[in-house]
Structures are given as C-alpha cells and as structure tokens.
Write a protein that holds these residues in place. Structure first.
Motif, short mmCIF file in Angstrom:
data_model
loop_
_atom_site.label_atom_id
_atom_site.label_comp_id
_atom_site.label_asym_id
_atom_site.label_seq_id
_atom_site.Cartn_x
_atom_site.Cartn_y
_atom_site.Cartn_z
N GLU A 1 0.84 -1.21 0.00
CA GLU A 1 0.00 0.00 0.00
C GLU A 1 0.87 1.26 0.00
O GLU A 1 0.57 2.23 -0.71
CB GLU A 1 -0.90 0.00 1.23
CG GLU A 1 -1.86 1.18 1.26
CD GLU A 1 -2.78 1.14 2.48
OE1 GLU A 1 -3.48 2.15 2.70
OE2 GLU A 1 -2.81 0.11 3.18
N GLN B 1 1.18 4.25 -2.86
CA GLN B 1 1.01 5.66 -2.51
C GLN B 1 2.20 6.48 -2.99
O GLN B 1 2.04 7.57 -3.55
CB GLN B 1 0.86 5.79 -0.98
CG GLN B 1 0.71 7.23 -0.50
CD GLN B 1 -0.50 7.92 -1.10
OE1 GLN B 1 -1.57 7.32 -1.21
NE2 GLN B 1 -0.34 9.17 -1.51
N ARG B 2 3.41 5.96 -2.80
CA ARG B 2 4.63 6.65 -3.25
C ARG B 2 4.63 6.81 -4.77
O ARG B 2 4.98 7.87 -5.30
CB ARG B 2 5.86 5.86 -2.83
CG ARG B 2 6.16 5.86 -1.34
CD ARG B 2 6.83 7.15 -0.91
NE ARG B 2 7.39 7.04 0.41
CZ ARG B 2 8.65 6.74 0.69
NH1 ARG B 2 9.50 6.53 -0.29
NH2 ARG B 2 9.05 6.67 1.94
N ARG C 1 2.05 6.85 -6.76
CA ARG C 1 1.03 7.84 -7.16
C ARG C 1 1.56 9.26 -6.98
O ARG C 1 1.32 10.13 -7.82
CB ARG C 1 -0.26 7.64 -6.33
CG ARG C 1 -1.13 6.50 -6.81
CD ARG C 1 -2.53 6.60 -6.23
NE ARG C 1 -2.51 6.44 -4.77
CZ ARG C 1 -2.64 5.28 -4.13
NH1 ARG C 1 -2.80 4.16 -4.84
NH2 ARG C 1 -2.63 5.23 -2.81
N THR C 2 2.26 9.47 -5.88
CA THR C 2 2.84 10.80 -5.62
C THR C 2 3.85 11.17 -6.70
O THR C 2 3.86 12.30 -7.21
CB THR C 2 3.53 10.82 -4.25
OG1 THR C 2 2.58 10.50 -3.22
CG2 THR C 2 4.14 12.21 -3.98
#
Length: 213
Positions: free
Chosen positions: A81, A85-86, A88-89
């Motif tokens: 997860e 998230q990383r 996507r950033t």
C-alpha cells in the motif's frame, strides 16, 4: 543546375517588370531593433522571465528525481500500500512538471504570449516610423531585408531606407559608430592587458660573473 537557377530568378524578373513604374525600397528591421534601447530592455525582461521559468521547471524535475531515488532506496521496507502511494505521488509530481513545461514553453505558451506583449510597444513604434518614412518618400513597396520570408538576390543600397527609419526613431548613425568605436577600443585595451600579463618578466639581477684580469 543553370535551369534551376533560371527558374528561381524568373519570378523576380516578372515582378520587376510589373513594378517598373513603382517606387520600392527596403529596410533591415533586425538591425534597427538591435540599436533601440527599448528593444534591448524588452529582451532583458524576456530573458529574465525565461530564466525564472526554466528554474521552476527544473525544480519540479529535481523534486521528481529525489522522490524516485528515495523510493528506490526504501522500496524493500515498504508495504504494498505504501509503495502504491509513493508511486502515485511520483506520477502526480511528474504530471505537474510536464504540465508546467507545456504551459510555459509549449505552442502558444506563456513565454510566447509574454514575448508578444513585451515586444508589441517596440514593434508598434517601428511600424509607425516605417509608415511615416514610406509616405514621405512616396514608396509603393517597402520590404524587410531581415525577414525570413523574403530572399533578396540583389539589393541596391540606393533603396536602403534603414537609416531614415532609425533617424525617425531618434537613433543617430554617428552615435552608433562612436559606441562601436569605444567598444572596439575597450576590447583592444583588454586584449593588450591580457598579452602583457602573459609576458615573462625580465630579470633585474645583475651579472655577478667575475671579469678575467
């Protein structure tokens, strides 16, 4: 080859025949604007904006590079997860950098619009001077020698009205020559200083070899 040259020149002969009774002239707007203080000020403003925007885009790309480097270094310690998230950033930051680059430097971007806005007063001033000279000299056509769209195979200096337009704009040819002379003298002086600095200094030591009696 000769046939190609003839075909290239032929339209000019046809135009010359049609314009035989008309008065024509040409100017060099590139030369004129290069001598205008207003143009130089506008150019400096454009360069300043360009440098600022280049840095902004560069900072965005550096930020993406740091995020990617950090992600690669810590990837093995992250949960699935956290990895997503990383990523996507990073993707969002990459998009921001590309969007900014396209917005500023793309076709019809901010830089082009700013150039047009900044240069408009200068070009309007030249246009007014050109129209005034064309009317006063009773010219039917006035071409721009520096334009990419016009290739002049031969230009007779008698038709060069560049100096008239510069005079209308308050630019004195004598002042230009004086400035160029001063710049050349300054350059020569700098070159002489450079050559003097590289010369090997002469020794002041006296010859102490004893004389033979």
């Amino acid at each position: 080859m000769k046939k190609k040259i003839f075909l290239l020149i032929l339209p000019f002969f046809c135009v010359a025949l049609n314009l035989k009774a008309q008065k024509i002239g040409y100017i060099d707007t590139e030369y004129i604007t290069s001598k205008m203080p207003e143009y130089q000020t506008a150019q400096a403003e454009i360069e300043k904006l360009t440098t600022k925007w280049i840095k902004e885009v560069s900072d965005k790309n550096d930020e993406v590079a740091k995020l990617e480097k950090s992600f690669r270094a810590e990837e093995i310690l992250l949960t699935e997860e956290m990895k997503q998230q990383r990523q996507r950033t990073i993707t969002e930051k990459e998009k921001e950098a590309k969007d900014l680059q396209n917005k500023v430097f793309g076709i019809n971007g901010e830089l082009l619009k700013k150039k047009q806005d900044i240069m408009k007063p200068v070009l309007d001033e030249v246009a007014k001077a050109v129209e005034k000279i064309a009317r006063s000299k009773k010219l039917d056509f006035l071409f721009d020698k520096s334009s990419d769209g016009i290739a002049m195979l031969y230009t007779n200096p008698i038709h060069d009205y560049t100096d008239y337009v510069m005079e209308e704009l308050g630019i004195s040819p004598d002042q230009i020559k004086e400035k160029e002379r001063e710049e050349n003298e300054a350059k020569t002086s700098e070159d002489n200083k450079g050559s003097d600095a590289t010369e090997k200094p002469k020794s002041n030591r006296k010859n102490t070899t004893p004389k033979k009696e």
